[in-house]
Design a protein around this motif. Structure first.
Motif, PDB file in Angstrom:
ATOM      1  N   SER A  88      49.529 -18.950  18.731  1.00  0.00           N
ATOM      2  CA  SER A  88      49.025 -17.634  19.121  1.00  0.00           C
ATOM      3  C   SER A  88      49.462 -16.616  18.084  1.00  0.00           C
ATOM      4  N   PHE A  89      48.820 -15.454  18.136  1.00  0.00           N
ATOM      5  CA  PHE A  89      49.121 -14.346  17.225  1.00  0.00           C
ATOM      6  C   PHE A  89      49.326 -13.113  18.100  1.00  0.00           C
ATOM      7  N   THR A  90      50.560 -12.622  18.165  1.00  0.00           N
ATOM      8  CA  THR A  90      50.869 -11.459  18.987  1.00  0.00           C
ATOM      9  C   THR A  90      50.794 -10.202  18.137  1.00  0.00           C
ATOM     10  N   VAL A  91      49.961  -9.256  18.557  1.00  0.00           N
ATOM     11  CA  VAL A  91      49.744  -8.029  17.792  1.00  0.00           C
ATOM     12  C   VAL A  91      50.024  -6.820  18.675  1.00  0.00           C
ATOM     13  N   LYS A  92      50.262  -5.671  18.007  1.00  0.00           N
ATOM     14  CA  LYS A  92      50.564  -4.423  18.717  1.00  0.00           C
ATOM     15  C   LYS A  92      49.299  -3.599  18.904  1.00  0.00           C
ATOM     16  N   SER A  93      49.153  -3.031  20.101  1.00  0.00           N
ATOM     17  CA  SER A  93      48.057  -2.106  20.340  1.00  0.00           C
ATOM     18  C   SER A  93      48.216  -0.893  19.439  1.00  0.00           C
ATOM     19  N   LYS A  94      47.102  -0.359  18.974  1.00  0.00           N
ATOM     20  CA  LYS A  94      47.123   0.633  17.909  1.00  0.00           C
ATOM     21  C   LYS A  94      47.912   1.883  18.264  1.00  0.00           C
ATOM     22  N   TRP A  95      47.774   2.402  19.469  1.00  0.00           N
ATOM     23  CA  TRP A  95      48.335   3.723  19.762  1.00  0.00           C
ATOM     24  C   TRP A  95      49.630   3.651  20.556  1.00  0.00           C
ATOM     25  N   GLU A 130      42.770 -10.785  10.823  1.00  0.00           N
ATOM     26  CA  GLU A 130      41.458 -10.922  10.195  1.00  0.00           C
ATOM     27  C   GLU A 130      41.442 -12.061   9.177  1.00  0.00           C
ATOM     28  N   GLN A 131      42.579 -12.263   8.481  1.00  0.00           N
ATOM     29  CA  GLN A 131      42.643 -13.344   7.504  1.00  0.00           C
ATOM     30  C   GLN A 131      42.648 -14.713   8.179  1.00  0.00           C
ATOM     31  N   VAL A 132      43.298 -14.799   9.344  1.00  0.00           N
ATOM     32  CA  VAL A 132      43.298 -16.060  10.094  1.00  0.00           C
ATOM     33  C   VAL A 132      41.872 -16.414  10.505  1.00  0.00           C
ATOM     34  N   VAL A 133      41.155 -15.436  11.065  1.00  0.00           N
ATOM     35  CA  VAL A 133      39.771 -15.665  11.490  1.00  0.00           C
ATOM     36  C   VAL A 133      38.899 -16.036  10.288  1.00  0.00           C
ATOM     37  N   ALA A 134      39.096 -15.333   9.167  1.00  0.00           N
ATOM     38  CA  ALA A 134      38.291 -15.599   7.973  1.00  0.00           C
ATOM     39  C   ALA A 134      38.512 -17.016   7.452  1.00  0.00           C
ATOM     40  N   LEU A 135      39.744 -17.529   7.554  1.00  0.00           N
ATOM     41  CA  LEU A 135      40.011 -18.899   7.103  1.00  0.00           C
ATOM     42  C   LEU A 135      39.199 -19.904   7.917  1.00  0.00           C
ATOM     43  N   PHE A 136      39.216 -19.753   9.245  1.00  0.00           N
ATOM     44  CA  PHE A 136      38.461 -20.682  10.081  1.00  0.00           C
ATOM     45  C   PHE A 136      36.959 -20.552   9.840  1.00  0.00           C
ATOM     46  N   ASP A 137      36.497 -19.339   9.599  1.00  0.00           N
ATOM     47  CA  ASP A 137      35.080 -19.151   9.301  1.00  0.00           C
ATOM     48  C   ASP A 137      34.701 -19.889   8.013  1.00  0.00           C
ATOM     49  N   SER A 138      35.560 -19.774   6.994  1.00  0.00           N
ATOM     50  CA  SER A 138      35.305 -20.469   5.732  1.00  0.00           C
ATOM     51  C   SER A 138      35.288 -21.984   5.934  1.00  0.00           C
ATOM     52  N   LEU A 139      36.227 -22.497   6.719  1.00  0.00           N
ATOM     53  CA  LEU A 139      36.296 -23.934   6.955  1.00  0.00           C
ATOM     54  C   LEU A 139      35.065 -24.438   7.699  1.00  0.00           C
ATOM     55  N   LEU A 140      34.620 -23.690   8.707  1.00  0.00           N
ATOM     56  CA  LEU A 140      33.430 -24.104   9.454  1.00  0.00           C
ATOM     57  C   LEU A 140      32.192 -24.114   8.556  1.00  0.00           C
ATOM     58  N   GLN A 172      37.004 -15.167  17.352  1.00  0.00           N
ATOM     59  CA  GLN A 172      37.792 -13.969  17.658  1.00  0.00           C
ATOM     60  C   GLN A 172      39.161 -14.369  18.184  1.00  0.00           C
ATOM     61  N   LEU A 173      40.177 -13.605  17.820  1.00  0.00           N
ATOM     62  CA  LEU A 173      41.497 -13.729  18.445  1.00  0.00           C
ATOM     63  C   LEU A 173      41.498 -12.820  19.664  1.00  0.00           C
ATOM     64  N   LEU A 174      41.676 -13.412  20.850  1.00  0.00           N
ATOM     65  CA  LEU A 174      41.556 -12.661  22.100  1.00  0.00           C
ATOM     66  C   LEU A 174      42.739 -12.943  23.014  1.00  0.00           C
ATOM     67  N   GLU A 175      43.065 -11.939  23.825  1.00  0.00           N
ATOM     68  CA  GLU A 175      44.205 -12.075  24.725  1.00  0.00           C
ATOM     69  C   GLU A 175      43.898 -13.003  25.900  1.00  0.00           C
ATOM     70  N   LYS A 176      42.661 -12.944  26.383  1.00  0.00           N
ATOM     71  CA  LYS A 176      42.267 -13.769  27.519  1.00  0.00           C
ATOM     72  C   LYS A 176      40.982 -14.513  27.171  1.00  0.00           C
ATOM     73  N   ALA A 177      40.792 -15.649  27.844  1.00  0.00           N
ATOM     74  CA  ALA A 177      39.573 -16.421  27.623  1.00  0.00           C
ATOM     75  C   ALA A 177      38.379 -15.637  28.165  1.00  0.00           C
ATOM     76  N   PRO A 178      37.392 -15.334  27.326  1.00  0.00           N
ATOM     77  CA  PRO A 178      36.214 -14.596  27.813  1.00  0.00           C
ATOM     78  C   PRO A 178      35.395 -15.475  28.768  1.00  0.00           C
ATOM     79  N   ARG A 179      34.665 -14.836  29.638  1.00  0.00           N
ATOM     80  CA  ARG A 179      33.808 -15.568  30.573  1.00  0.00           C
ATOM     81  C   ARG A 179      32.475 -15.864  29.898  1.00  0.00           C
TER      82      ARG A 179
END
Length: 591
Positions: free
Chosen positions: A110-117, A33-43, A157-164
């Motif tokens: 990239s940013f690799t994260v763990k699924s919650k459950w 969330e902090q990575v996304v927020a930084l880019f939002d601030s810069l834009l 958004q940080l996403l695993e695959k490119a959205p269509r």
């Protein structure tokens, strides 16, 4: 020297080519969330504060441990790779690592994260994500949130695959903008993108899309957003002072990060950062059970085990102390691994260890006696393991190291040091006596402590510790085991009891005793599986007398029916009390 301004593209191009990290820097700690927020601030054109760099003279480059920025970051990692800097001009980042790493991740990595459950060790639990931007999100439109609207945001958004892309969303990977350094190349890219989807967009959408992609291009290639000061002095003490000053405000750098920075700056022959983080990883994930220690625990242990002032403050990490700590590091590391190996074999780990400070007196004893109690099962080792187990559990139950634990640790260390001059054994009795005087309350397993034990209920962290006191076994950590209801919960729940036409008042009394200590035992996994949910009065008849003695089971068969559970618990808790009271002396025979 004045500050310099440059573009994001220029800085990102230099990361891991000429811009690197010094060993005194902490690891990357921002979340997605902090990575996304930084880019939002810069834009949005918001300022992101300045940066502090240090140019290292080529002749001094080999004097320092230098690390790469994390480009493809895996959440929870604590190690950066060592950089190979031969033939390069090197600039080290003293302030701004989190922001620069985030820029690198968003634009190149990239940013690799763990699924919650899912479990940490499951390879399928991890998702490698890259930063994408939905060009149709208008940041000038506030986001509705309850009663008030909040500020609009770019569609990052940080996403695993490119959205269509479709009529509602046009996605691009943010890092693609790096492929178009010149305005002509960028204009061709923008035109191609618009042509491919223009038939699905309204005029308003096209304007939003154009504004957003133009803003991204300017942010990366045109606007001189990055403002930095470059230190050129080669005096490391001066640079360390600048680093501490730059990172000693707000929440930029924790106290422990500063401590590690000081140690790293003085241990010139080895990387203190690698050594300390490596030991943390070994203790937490490389032993028989999982533990939860931090670098703070390691560094404070270095002070305590070396008979230095163990109060955890920067003033105690002066040059003389750091030299002592460096000289003893190998033995301190060995002692801490031995300490956790021992308590893990007792079944004590991150699930039930409620105070790390309680382990420091044990580590001090092992360090000064130079013993490894888990190496051989000699009578002396067995007796000392039993003493340590009793002392540690009583310290945890009594919360001996809550509150002002520094003075309590000092008393414990002095007691052990004094005892070792005349007796090589772990001083269970002396420790309890000295800590009782110091705390002005009981530190051993007596009176109010035993009363409090019977207030614990199934599921609480300390229940295993209480139950383990009832057995002579030392190896619960090596044997699969369960905290088990003697009367299975499924046979004494409300539905089962009411189905037997038992009066409601009796049902309530039975239910109040199901999770009490008196209805709990430690069973090996095999015994527990064989027991399953069979009613206690039937299952216990398949066990022999030694089983009932071992588990302190009342032998009066009239107590074995579900309606008698309250009296069964009362009788068993009397047996438990007697057992625990017998543990207060220091006379322990080898088992």
């Amino acid at each position: 020297m004045p500050y310099t301004a440059t573009t994001i593209s220029n800085v990102v191009e230099k990361i891991n080519r000429s811009y690197f990290l010094p060993a005194i820097q902490r690891p990357f700690v921002w979340d997605p969330e902090q990575v996304v927020a930084l880019f939002d601030s810069l834009l949005k054109g918001y300022p992101i504060s300045s940066f502090l760099f240090w140019d290292i003279a080529r002749e001094n480059r080999q004097n320092w441990q230098i690390y790469r920025f994390a480009e493809n970051f895996r959440f929870g990692e604590i190690h950066n790779e060592i950089a190979e800097t031969d033939g390069r001009d090197v600039t080290l980042v003293l302030d701004g690592q989190q922001r620069l790493t985030s820029l690198l991740i968003g634009l190149r990595g990239s940013f690799t994260v763990k699924s919650k459950w899912k479990r940490w060790e499951n390879p399928d639990a991890w998702q490698r994500k890259r930063l994408y931007l939905d060009l149709l999100i208008d940041p000038s439109v506030p986001i509705a949130s309850g009663e008030d609207d909040i500020e609009g945001r770019y569609g990052l958004q940080l996403l695993e695959k490119a959205p269509r892309s479709n009529a509602n969303s046009v996605w691009i990977k943010v890092g693609d903008i790096l492929d178009y350094p010149g305005e002509e190349a960028f204009d061709r890219y923008k035109d191609t993108l618009l042509d491919s989807i223009s038939d699905r967009l309204t005029r308003s959408d096209e304007r939003t899309m154009t504004r957003n992609i133009d803003r991204l291009y300017r942010m990366v290639w045109k606007d001189e957003i990055i403002c930095y000061y470059t230190e050129k002095d080669q005096d490391y003490d001066r640079v360390l002072g600048i680093f501490v000053r730059a990172n000693d405000g707000g929440t930029k750098l924790s106290k422990s990060d500063l401590m590690l920075s000081v140690i790293t700056s003085k241990w010139s022959d080895i990387s203190a950062r690698d050594e300390i983080y490596g030991l943390v990883e070994t203790i937490n994930g490389g032993l028989e059970r999982k533990n939860d220690v931090s670098k703070d625990f390691i560094m404070k242990s270095c002070l305590l085990l070396n008979d230095l002032d163990h109060v955890y403050k920067i003033a105690n990490f002066h040059n003389k102390n750091l030299d002592i700590m460096r000289a003893s590091w190998r033995s301190v590391k060995r002692t801490l691994i031995r300490t956790f190996t021992l308590i893990n074999r007792l079944g004590i780990d991150r699930e039930n260890l409620t105070s790390l400070n309680a382990l420091m007196p044990i580590a001090y004893f092992l360090h000064k006696s130079e013993r490894d109690l888990t190496e051989r099962e000699t009578p002396e080792n067995i007796r000392d393991i039993a003493r340590i187990r009793r002392w540690l559990i009583s310290a945890l139950l009594n919360r001996v190291f809550g509150g002002q634990s520094d003075s309590t640790l000092g008393v414990a260390r002095s007691t052990i040091a004094s005892s070792l001059t005349t007796n090589p054994s772990f001083p269970l009795g002396e420790l309890n006596n000295s800590l009782t005087r110091h705390l002005k309350r009981q530190a051993g397993l007596t009176g109010e402590t035993i009363d409090a034990i019977f207030q614990f209920r199934y599921g609480q962290k300390l229940v295993f510790l209480v139950l383990s006191l009832l057995y002579d076994d030392r190896n619960w950590g090596s044997v699969p085991h369960h905290v088990d209801h003697i009367f299975p919960a499924s046979t004494v729940n409300r539905r089962a009891l009411m189905g037997q036409n038992i009066p409601f008042s009796v049902v309530e009394r039975v239910m109040a005793n199901v999770d009490r200590i008196g209805n709990l035992q430690l069973l090996t996994a095999g015994d527990n599986i064989s027991k399953s949910n069979e009613s206690f009065d039937k299952w216990i008849r398949t066990r022999d007398q030694s089983f009932m003695i071992r588990h302190l089971i009342p032998t009066d068969q009239d107590l074995w029916s579900p309606t008698m559970l309250p009296e069964f618990v009362r009788q068993r808790e009397l047996l438990i009390r007697s057992r625990i009271e017998s543990l207060n002396n220091d006379s322990i025979a080898a088992e």
